[in-house]
Design an enzyme around this catalytic site. Structure first.
Site, mmCIF file in Angstrom:
data_model
loop_
_atom_site.group_PDB
_atom_site.id
_atom_site.type_symbol
_atom_site.label_atom_id
_atom_site.label_comp_id
_atom_site.label_asym_id
_atom_site.label_seq_id
_atom_site.Cartn_x
_atom_site.Cartn_y
_atom_site.Cartn_z
ATOM 1 N N GLY A 1 0.847 -1.203 0.000
ATOM 2 C CA GLY A 1 0.000 0.000 0.000
ATOM 3 C C GLY A 1 0.870 1.236 0.000
ATOM 4 N N CYS A 2 0.420 2.277 0.708
ATOM 5 C CA CYS A 2 1.181 3.528 0.752
ATOM 6 C C CYS A 2 2.245 3.418 1.830
ATOM 7 C CB CYS A 2 0.271 4.709 1.022
ATOM 8 S SG CYS A 2 -1.076 4.869 -0.147
ATOM 9 N N VAL A 3 3.090 2.431 1.736
ATOM 10 C CA VAL A 3 4.128 2.232 2.755
ATOM 11 C C VAL A 3 5.482 2.003 2.091
ATOM 12 C CG1 VAL A 3 2.660 1.370 4.566
ATOM 13 C CG2 VAL A 3 3.566 -0.215 2.894
ATOM 14 N N ALA B 1 0.289 10.112 1.069
ATOM 15 C CA ALA B 1 0.929 9.009 1.803
ATOM 16 C C ALA B 1 1.892 8.227 0.917
ATOM 17 C CB ALA B 1 -0.130 8.079 2.391
ATOM 18 N N ILE B 2 1.571 8.116 -0.376
ATOM 19 C CA ILE B 2 2.513 7.453 -1.281
ATOM 20 C C ILE B 2 3.816 8.257 -1.301
ATOM 21 C CG2 ILE B 2 3.005 6.884 -3.695
ATOM 22 C CD1 ILE B 2 0.125 6.068 -4.063
#
Lengths: 105, 538
Positions: free
Chosen positions: A103-105, B485-486
């Site tokens: 994901g966004c990590v 967040a990306i």
């Protein structure tokens, strides 16, 4: 599905070598996966992190936040990198049999 | 792949943009080189979503295990989309191959691969369109730039449509306004029809579908993360902030990417939201169901955007809130601004958003009923509702990376800058052709922010990093701010590789550092737990 053979045992893993079926994990498996991370022997300090991650995962179905790992184990991030050179997410989680986060990590 | 396995930065950039390839592009086969392609979706994720052709395979295999009638499926899919999306048909027909977009793509600049020129990336699909759907293409074939769809063409699509971050910088420069991101999106939709997808997109989508967020965090897990932050905030400020969860009848539902709960440095921004909402006494709630602002459906298909976006509005309805406030997310805002109304709307069970603190009506959000937190906070500051002490951020010398979607899709250009300049004393802009509408991508959006693709990410990150290095050298900038967040995840690798000593963070982290809270203890640490002043470090 890629497989990983360590000392005669074969595991289904993802492309980055994370164990696919978390239920197959036990301490023997952890020792084998540690070798793929270049860790020859798991010390008490390693086990403290691995068991913490494992228990958190069993309770919450996700790896803990890295800051929470540090707070709850009492180890600074630098220390965790000394124990697991690939770091808490890619190294310690792999040894503890957790899946890779996406994901966004 | 890890950063230390990559060539040194100066070697990675040793490319000749003027070199002409040895063979014509149609005769140059795709090369799946380690570090430049992405792992395929695991079969289990496609099964969970009911998507076609779940199986295990690898792009480096000769046989991709396609269905026997794959060509028929793609052609039918292409025809349906040409009929359904007038924009897509227009983009297929109208390009005159002027080349204005050619050097605007970060992946072309960073790789020198001609198929990363936006014009040629679109041409990969356009050539098939010409062959089967235009008279000229049918008559003249290759002379008219047409070619038949083969398995090799499909492989090329897979490689290059997942080597585009859908950032839309090229479309800013197209004299016809061709949106190449939409071509990529349709290209990916077609690939999805025969089971060609990447895991970094499909696993978050499958998780979101099952758990409400990309990371697959169940409700009690999300709660545990929020509670951890509340404890941290209390240590720093002495204040136990409110944590309303799934609260029925709250005025506002707050939705942000799950990366903000889970991964640093997003967590500091998340603490910032908690502190701000507590201080202004906002009647709001978090949700463990709509626990994701991001929508990786955008990187899959229009149908999947709709399926995932629905949950935010379903939750708003269930909780009976008046309107929705969204956090520092990037691509969420493309979905909300461009697709929400026609896909899941009308959201007529909600009210047009009004700030309960200032009374400002957010006219721009009348239809979607969803306000970006940067608009909300800028409005609070403008009305003098926040007591701010920017000197608490005095160690930060900041620049701002416009995230592609908030900037180019939602026009949020001034609000973040206004907020930053009110909470931070030292702010420096990167060169003007690299910010605002012309912002360069982080190199890892649209599902590309994974480790296996690291070389291509760092190549694509180069133009942004180059601008960052400029302000680092000139103004000693040490913090790259962003509201996505990306970005917070991918820019961290970018700075590590290209501009060491620059840290990455969100804007509400700095807002909360500066925010003087009622009854707080004397602050000695910032949200990262680092001393506020240099002297205290010794």
């Amino acid at each position: 599905m890629p497989t990983l053979e360590i000392e005669g045992r074969t595991f289904e893993v993802d492309e980055d070598g994370f164990l696919q079926d978390p239920d197959l994990w036990n301490e023997e498996v952890a020792k084998l996966f540690a070798k793929t991370e270049g860790i020859q022997e798991l010390t008490d300090e390693h086990w403290k992190v691995v068991h913490y991650l494992r228990n958190y995962y069993l309770e919450f179905n996700i790896a803990p936040m890295i800051r929470k790992v540090c707070k709850d184990t009492g180890f600074k991030l630098k220390k965790i990198y000394e124990l697991f050179p690939s770091g808490p997410a890619k190294g310690a989680c792999k040894v503890a049999g957790l899946p890779k986060p996406t994901g966004c990590v | 792949m890890e950063l230390h396995n990559l060539s040194k930065p100066q070697d990675l950039m040793n490319i000749d943009l003027n070199k002409t390839p040895e063979t014509p592009w149609m005769d140059t086969p795709v090369n799946f080189r380690d570090g430049t392609y992405i792992y395929p979706a695991a079969g289990k994720n496609l099964k969970r979503l009911g998507l076609p052709n779940p199986r295990e395979w690898s792009p480096t295999d000769e046989d991709w295990k396609l269905p026997d009638n794959w060509k028929e499926i793609i052609m039918k899919g292409l025809k349906e989309r040409l009929d359904k999306y007038r924009s897509f048909r227009l983009f297929m027909d109208i390009c005159v191959r002027c080349g204005a977009c050619m050097d605007k793509c970060h992946f072309f600049i960073g790789s020198g691969d001609p198929k990363n020129m936006p014009v040629l990336r679109a041409e990969l699909l356009r050539s098939v369109y010409r062959n089967d759907f235009t008279t000229l293409g049918k008559m003249l074939g290759r002379f008219a730039g047409a070619r038949e769809l083969t398995v090799d063409v499909l492989k090329e699509w897979f490689y290059y449509f997942f080597q585009c971050t859908e950032c839309r910088r090229c479309s800013v420069f197209c004299p016809y306004g061709i949106d190449t991101a939409e071509v990529t999106m349709i290209g990916r939709e077609l690939l999805n029809l025969v089971g060609l997808n990447i895991n970094w997109v499909m696993e978050p989508v499958a998780n979101c579908y099952r758990f409400g967020n990309h990371l697959g965090i169940p409700p009690h897990g999300v709660k545990d993360m929020w509670e951890f932050m509340v404890d941290d905030i209390e240590n720093i400020t002495g204040i136990n902030v409110n944590l309303p969860i799934n609260k029925k009848g709250a005025e506002i539902l707050f939705v942000t990417p799950s990366g903000d709960y889970f991964a640093d440095p997003g967590t500091y921004t998340c603490m910032g939201y908690l502190m701000l909402f507590h201080e202004i006494g906002l009647d709001y709630t978090w949700s463990t169901y709509a626990s994701e602002g991001g929508n990786f459906g955008l990187f899959t298909s229009h149908e999947m955007i709709k399926r995932l976006n629905a949950k935010i509005y379903a939750e708003a309805k269930r909780l009976g809130v008046k309107w929705i406030l969204g956090g520092e997310c990037g691509h969420m805002w493309r979905v909300i601004h461009q697709y929400m109304e026609t896909m899941n709307g009308p959201a007529d069970f909600l009210e047009a958003p009004v700030s309960p603190i200032t009374g400002t009506k957010f006219e721009n959000a009348k239809q979607s009923k969803m306000v970006h937190i940067m608009e909300f906070t800028a409005d609070l500051i403008k009305h003098g509702k926040l007591k701010l002490d920017p000197s608490r951020n005095r160690k930060v010398r900041a620049t701002y990376h416009d995230s592609c979607n908030p900037a180019r899709a939602a026009g949020l250009l001034e609000e973040p800058r206004y907020v930053i300049q009110n909470v931070c004393e030292d702010f420096f802009e990167m060169p003007e052709n690299t910010i605002r509408e012309q912002t360069f991508c982080c190199g890892g959006g649209a599902g590309l922010g994974n480790d296996e693709n690291l070389e291509m990410r760092m190549r694509g990150a180069f133009p942004r990093a180059n601008a960052l290095r400029h302000v680092q050298d000139k103004h000693d900038v040490n913090r790259l701010l962003c509201m996505c967040a990306i970005d917070r995840a991918t820019l961290t690798a970018l700075t590590h590789y290209w501009a060491p000593d620059v840290s990455v963070g969100g804007i509400h982290e700095l807002v909360a550092n500066a925010l003087v809270m009622d009854g707080e203890q004397e602050r000695t640490e910032d949200l990262r737990g680092e001393p506020l002043n240099e002297e205290e470090e010794e």
